[in-house]
Design a protein around this motif. Structure first.
Motif, mmCIF file in Angstrom:
data_model
loop_
_atom_site.group_PDB
_atom_site.id
_atom_site.type_symbol
_atom_site.label_atom_id
_atom_site.label_comp_id
_atom_site.label_asym_id
_atom_site.label_seq_id
_atom_site.Cartn_x
_atom_site.Cartn_y
_atom_site.Cartn_z
ATOM 1 N N ASP A 122 0.854 -1.256 -0.207
ATOM 2 C CA ASP A 122 -0.130 0.003 0.230
ATOM 3 C C ASP A 122 0.884 1.272 -0.074
ATOM 4 O O ASP A 122 0.528 2.240 -0.620
ATOM 5 C CB ASP A 122 -0.903 -0.019 1.268
ATOM 6 C CG ASP A 122 -2.161 -0.886 0.913
ATOM 7 O OD1 ASP A 122 -2.358 -1.710 -0.126
ATOM 8 O OD2 ASP A 122 -2.332 -1.408 2.000
ATOM 9 N N GLU A 123 2.024 1.247 0.785
ATOM 10 C CA GLU A 123 2.672 2.264 0.632
ATOM 11 C C GLU A 123 3.516 2.451 -0.362
ATOM 12 O O GLU A 123 3.661 3.683 -0.916
ATOM 13 C CB GLU A 123 3.792 2.280 1.853
ATOM 14 C CG GLU A 123 4.606 3.477 2.204
ATOM 15 C CD GLU A 123 4.146 4.656 2.418
ATOM 16 O OE1 GLU A 123 4.564 5.742 2.499
ATOM 17 O OE2 GLU A 123 2.869 4.669 3.148
ATOM 18 N N CYS A 124 3.904 1.414 -1.164
ATOM 19 C CA CYS A 124 4.820 1.468 -2.368
ATOM 20 C C CYS A 124 3.654 2.116 -3.326
ATOM 21 O O CYS A 124 4.041 2.943 -4.293
ATOM 22 C CB CYS A 124 5.195 0.034 -2.904
ATOM 23 S SG CYS A 124 6.111 0.027 -4.275
ATOM 24 N N ALA A 125 2.299 1.448 -3.663
ATOM 25 C CA ALA A 125 1.617 2.176 -4.513
ATOM 26 C C ALA A 125 1.439 3.813 -4.260
ATOM 27 O O ALA A 125 1.152 4.415 -5.202
ATOM 28 C CB ALA A 125 0.131 1.569 -4.088
ATOM 29 N N LYS A 126 1.394 4.177 -3.078
ATOM 30 C CA LYS A 126 1.185 5.631 -2.948
ATOM 31 C C LYS A 126 2.418 6.274 -3.644
ATOM 32 O O LYS A 126 2.309 7.563 -3.795
ATOM 33 C CB LYS A 126 1.079 5.978 -1.251
ATOM 34 C CG LYS A 126 -0.289 5.455 -0.787
ATOM 35 C CD LYS A 126 -0.363 5.936 0.724
ATOM 36 C CE LYS A 126 -1.596 5.009 1.327
ATOM 37 N NZ LYS A 126 -1.645 5.202 2.744
ATOM 38 N N ARG A 127 3.571 5.774 -2.928
ATOM 39 C CA ARG A 127 4.863 6.542 -3.431
ATOM 40 C C ARG A 127 4.915 6.439 -4.884
ATOM 41 O O ARG A 127 5.482 7.343 -5.662
ATOM 42 C CB ARG A 127 6.113 5.701 -2.646
ATOM 43 C CG ARG A 127 6.162 6.026 -1.191
ATOM 44 C CD ARG A 127 7.340 5.195 -0.819
ATOM 45 N NE ARG A 127 7.223 5.599 0.688
ATOM 46 C CZ ARG A 127 8.431 5.579 1.498
ATOM 47 N NH1 ARG A 127 9.455 4.862 0.883
ATOM 48 N NH2 ARG A 127 8.259 5.744 2.526
ATOM 49 N N ILE A 128 4.574 5.494 -5.631
ATOM 50 C CA ILE A 128 4.569 5.373 -6.937
ATOM 51 C C ILE A 128 3.697 6.320 -7.753
ATOM 52 O O ILE A 128 3.952 6.945 -8.664
ATOM 53 C CB ILE A 128 4.088 3.878 -7.438
ATOM 54 C CG1 ILE A 128 5.272 2.908 -7.367
ATOM 55 C CG2 ILE A 128 4.157 3.958 -9.116
ATOM 56 C CD1 ILE A 128 6.578 3.127 -7.638
ATOM 57 N N ARG A 129 2.576 6.395 -7.241
ATOM 58 C CA ARG A 129 1.656 7.380 -7.725
ATOM 59 C C ARG A 129 2.186 9.016 -7.573
ATOM 60 O O ARG A 129 2.037 9.701 -8.309
ATOM 61 C CB ARG A 129 0.209 7.598 -7.148
ATOM 62 C CG ARG A 129 -0.713 8.486 -7.561
ATOM 63 C CD ARG A 129 -1.960 8.655 -6.913
ATOM 64 N NE ARG A 129 -2.919 7.649 -7.589
ATOM 65 C CZ ARG A 129 -3.887 6.946 -7.398
ATOM 66 N NH1 ARG A 129 -4.514 7.380 -6.169
ATOM 67 N NH2 ARG A 129 -4.734 6.151 -8.254
ATOM 68 N N LEU A 130 2.771 9.106 -6.304
ATOM 69 C CA LEU A 130 3.450 10.417 -6.255
ATOM 70 C C LEU A 130 4.629 10.644 -7.117
ATOM 71 O O LEU A 130 4.750 11.790 -7.532
ATOM 72 C CB LEU A 130 3.875 10.328 -4.554
ATOM 73 C CG LEU A 130 4.454 11.908 -4.267
ATOM 74 C CD1 LEU A 130 3.515 13.192 -4.172
ATOM 75 C CD2 LEU A 130 4.987 11.671 -2.751
ATOM 76 N N LEU A 131 5.293 9.747 -7.147
ATOM 77 C CA LEU A 131 6.401 10.030 -8.241
ATOM 78 C C LEU A 131 5.969 10.185 -9.495
ATOM 79 O O LEU A 131 6.506 10.952 -10.238
ATOM 80 C CB LEU A 131 7.428 8.494 -8.189
ATOM 81 C CG LEU A 131 8.619 8.545 -7.178
ATOM 82 C CD1 LEU A 131 9.211 6.991 -7.257
ATOM 83 C CD2 LEU A 131 9.475 9.502 -7.603
#
Length: 67
Positions: A17-26
Motif C-alpha cells: 500500500d505504501e509502495c502504491a502511494k509512493r509510485i503515484r506520487l513519483l
C-alpha cells in the motif's frame, strides 16, 4: 552481503500500500499520466490503476519497467 539495486530494496522494505502511494506520487511529480506510464511499461492503464490503488501487488519486475 549481496549488493541489491535500490529499487529492489525499496520494494522489499515497504508494504504494498505504501509502495502504491509512493509510485503515484513519483508519477505525478514527473508529470506522467497513468496512461503514459502504462504505455512505457507495456501494460494497460487499468493495470496501472490497480497497482496504484493496491488491488494488484508491485514486484521487482514491474518496478523496473516503471522506473
Amino acid at each position: 552481503m549481496k549488493n541489491y539495486p535500490m529499487s529492489y530494496i525499496l520494494v522489499k522494505a515497504i508494504d504494498h500500500d505504501e509502495c502504491a502511494k509512493r509510485i503515484r506520487l513519483l508519477r505525478e511529480q514527473k508529470g506522467i499520466s497513468g496512461y503514459q506510464l502504462a504505455q512505457k511499461m507495456g501494460v494497460t492503464p487499468a493495470y496501472i490503476y490497480h497497482l496504484e490503488n493496491g488491488t494488484r501487488k508491485w514486484n521487482q519486475k514491474i518496478w523496473n519497467k516503471a522506473f
